[in-house]
Scaffold this active site. Structure first.
Site, PDB file in Angstrom:
ATOM      1  N   HIS A  40       0.339  23.453   7.227  1.00 47.98           N
ATOM      2  CA  HIS A  40       1.444  23.479   6.265  1.00 47.98           C
ATOM      3  C   HIS A  40       2.056  24.872   6.175  1.00 47.98           C
ATOM      4  O   HIS A  40       3.282  25.017   6.101  1.00 47.98           O
ATOM      5  CB  HIS A  40       0.965  23.031   4.887  1.00 47.98           C
ATOM      6  CG  HIS A  40       0.410  21.645   4.866  1.00 47.98           C
ATOM      7  ND1 HIS A  40      -0.259  21.128   3.771  1.00 47.98           N
ATOM      8  CD2 HIS A  40       0.415  20.651   5.802  1.00 47.98           C
ATOM      9  CE1 HIS A  40      -0.641  19.886   4.037  1.00 47.98           C
ATOM     10  NE2 HIS A  40      -0.248  19.592   5.266  1.00 47.98           N
TER      11      HIS A  40
ATOM     12  N   HIS B 155      -2.854  15.775  14.491  1.00 48.65           N
ATOM     13  CA  HIS B 155      -3.166  17.147  14.880  1.00 48.65           C
ATOM     14  C   HIS B 155      -3.819  17.232  16.263  1.00 48.65           C
ATOM     15  O   HIS B 155      -3.504  18.131  17.047  1.00 48.65           O
ATOM     16  CB  HIS B 155      -4.094  17.782  13.848  1.00 48.65           C
ATOM     17  CG  HIS B 155      -3.534  17.797  12.467  1.00 48.65           C
ATOM     18  ND1 HIS B 155      -2.327  18.373  12.156  1.00 48.65           N
ATOM     19  CD2 HIS B 155      -4.016  17.291  11.294  1.00 48.65           C
ATOM     20  CE1 HIS B 155      -2.096  18.234  10.863  1.00 48.65           C
ATOM     21  NE2 HIS B 155      -3.092  17.583  10.318  1.00 48.65           N
TER      22      HIS B 155
ATOM     23  N   ASP C  35       3.820  18.250   9.584  1.00 48.91           N
ATOM     24  CA  ASP C  35       2.596  18.644  10.280  1.00 48.91           C
ATOM     25  C   ASP C  35       2.881  19.032  11.724  1.00 48.91           C
ATOM     26  O   ASP C  35       2.355  20.030  12.241  1.00 48.91           O
ATOM     27  CB  ASP C  35       1.580  17.496  10.265  1.00 48.91           C
ATOM     28  CG  ASP C  35       0.791  17.405   8.972  1.00 48.91           C
ATOM     29  OD1 ASP C  35       0.833  18.354   8.162  1.00 48.91           O
ATOM     30  OD2 ASP C  35       0.125  16.369   8.765  1.00 48.91           O
TER      31      ASP C  35
ATOM     32  N   HIS D  63       6.102  13.841   6.072  1.00 51.46           N
ATOM     33  CA  HIS D  63       4.956  14.746   6.072  1.00 51.46           C
ATOM     34  C   HIS D  63       4.349  14.857   7.465  1.00 51.46           C
ATOM     35  O   HIS D  63       3.977  15.956   7.902  1.00 51.46           O
ATOM     36  CB  HIS D  63       3.880  14.294   5.086  1.00 51.46           C
ATOM     37  CG  HIS D  63       2.715  15.239   5.064  1.00 51.46           C
ATOM     38  ND1 HIS D  63       2.723  16.410   4.345  1.00 51.46           N
ATOM     39  CD2 HIS D  63       1.529  15.215   5.734  1.00 51.46           C
ATOM     40  CE1 HIS D  63       1.589  17.061   4.552  1.00 51.46           C
ATOM     41  NE2 HIS D  63       0.848  16.352   5.390  1.00 51.46           N
TER      42      HIS D  63
END
Length: 326
Positions: free
Chosen positions: A109, A295, A272, A268
């Protein structure tokens, strides 16, 4: 967790900086490196540890990049680079494989905010094993950056230009980078969850400071209610609450105030990705496509890109500006 390790790229050994003529400077501000105007500190709770953590963002010289340093340990700093990532379970974690204690989790973030606000050089000091989660979005990091201010540096930015498609797939999910004849990173992403409150969502965006602030920065992290107990048993999400995460129970949003936008979930996820992709060490000039990515895949994509020296090159701002104007 991606176990693949690579030799660090010599990002400090970039092509010699080119001078940008004074006549181009008013129009080419985005092609100069930027750091923070002053140091600034914030305190918040760690999402996974639940501990109170102090974060300080400090200015850094040109060509320094983004670097993370634990102040509670006598240990080396971590360059914000894909090959410093040691874990991608629920967050992006920078660390030293030879010293498991020296790691900093949940950097994505903050990295997204630095990327979106155009900060090239900063030293990030943190007195614990993760970055504070604040409200679960990038908004508070943007606020800290705004309070510190941005300082233009007398050195040109280096962009990583993608020259040919690079793709990584895993269990039906994929991520891909493609060449793009534009000066900004373009992103296109879709997700699909069984929870009815999320379902299928997709979003596309050209990343600029304005689009990041208005379209992505306030989107919060989220979790499914049935996963919370398992996370706690694994020693994770100890600092999670309805104040810093959206909790979904099938077709219900458990947060009393609801969502900040109907598609906050995909926004969101894209935020990321903006943070994870800034671990390239420089802004990407490319199109990014993601299908149910996270991720781990984002990190594997950068590893695949930089493993193939024919798939990318550094672009000096002068050359980029000339070709963009052509």
């Amino acid at each position: 967790m991606d176990s693949l390790l690579m030799e660090p790229l010599a990002l400090s050994a970039l092509p010699e900086a080119v001078s940008v003529p004074a006549t181009l400077r008013p129009k080419a501000a985005s092609f100069f490196q930027h750091t923070l105007g002053k140091s600034i500190t914030g305190v918040g709770v760690g999402l996974h540890t639940g501990a109170q953590i102090q974060l300080t963002l400090m200015p850094a010289p040109a060509h320094h990049g983004i670097v993370f340093q634990r102040t509670d340990l006598s240990a080396p700093a971590h360059p914000a680079r894909f090959d410093s990532v040691v874990d991608t379970r629920l967050s992006t974690v920078l660390g030293d494989p030879s010293n498991p204690q020296n790691r900093i989790a949940t950097v994505e973030h903050l990295m997204a905010a630095l990327h979106g606000c155009g900060v090239d050089n900063a030293l990030v000091l943190v007195d614990g094993p993760e970055i504070p989660v604040f409200d679960g979005s990038a908004a508070d990091f943007v606020f800290l950056i705004d309070c510190a201010g941005r300082k233009t540096q007398d050195a040109p930015r280096q962009f990583v230009e993608v020259l040919r498609p690079v793709r990584v797939e895993q269990n039906g999910a994929f991520v891909e980078l493609r060449p793009a004849p534009i000066p900004h990173l373009q992103l296109s992403l879709d997700i699909e969850f069984s929870a009815k409150a999320i379902g299928k969502q997709d979003f596309a965006l050209e990343l600029t400071p304005q689009t990041f602030r208005h379209e992505l920065a306030r989107s919060r992290t989220f979790t499914l209610r049935q996963e919370i107990e398992a996370l706690h048993k694994a020693g994770l999400a100890r600092g999670g609450s309805l104040e810093n995460a959206i909790v979904v129970d099938d077709d219900q949003i458990l947060n009393p105030a609801g969502l900040r936008s109907p598609d906050e979930f995909i926004r969101h996820k894209m935020m990321d990705a903006v943070g994870d992709l800034y671990l390239a060490g420089a802004p990407l000039r490319a199109r990014f496509y993601g299908h149910r990515s996270g991720h781990g895949l984002n990190n594997q994509l950068l590893r695949a890109l930089f493993a193939d020296r024919t798939a990318w090159r550094f672009v000096p701002p002068k050359a980029l500006a000339a070709r963009s104007a052509a």
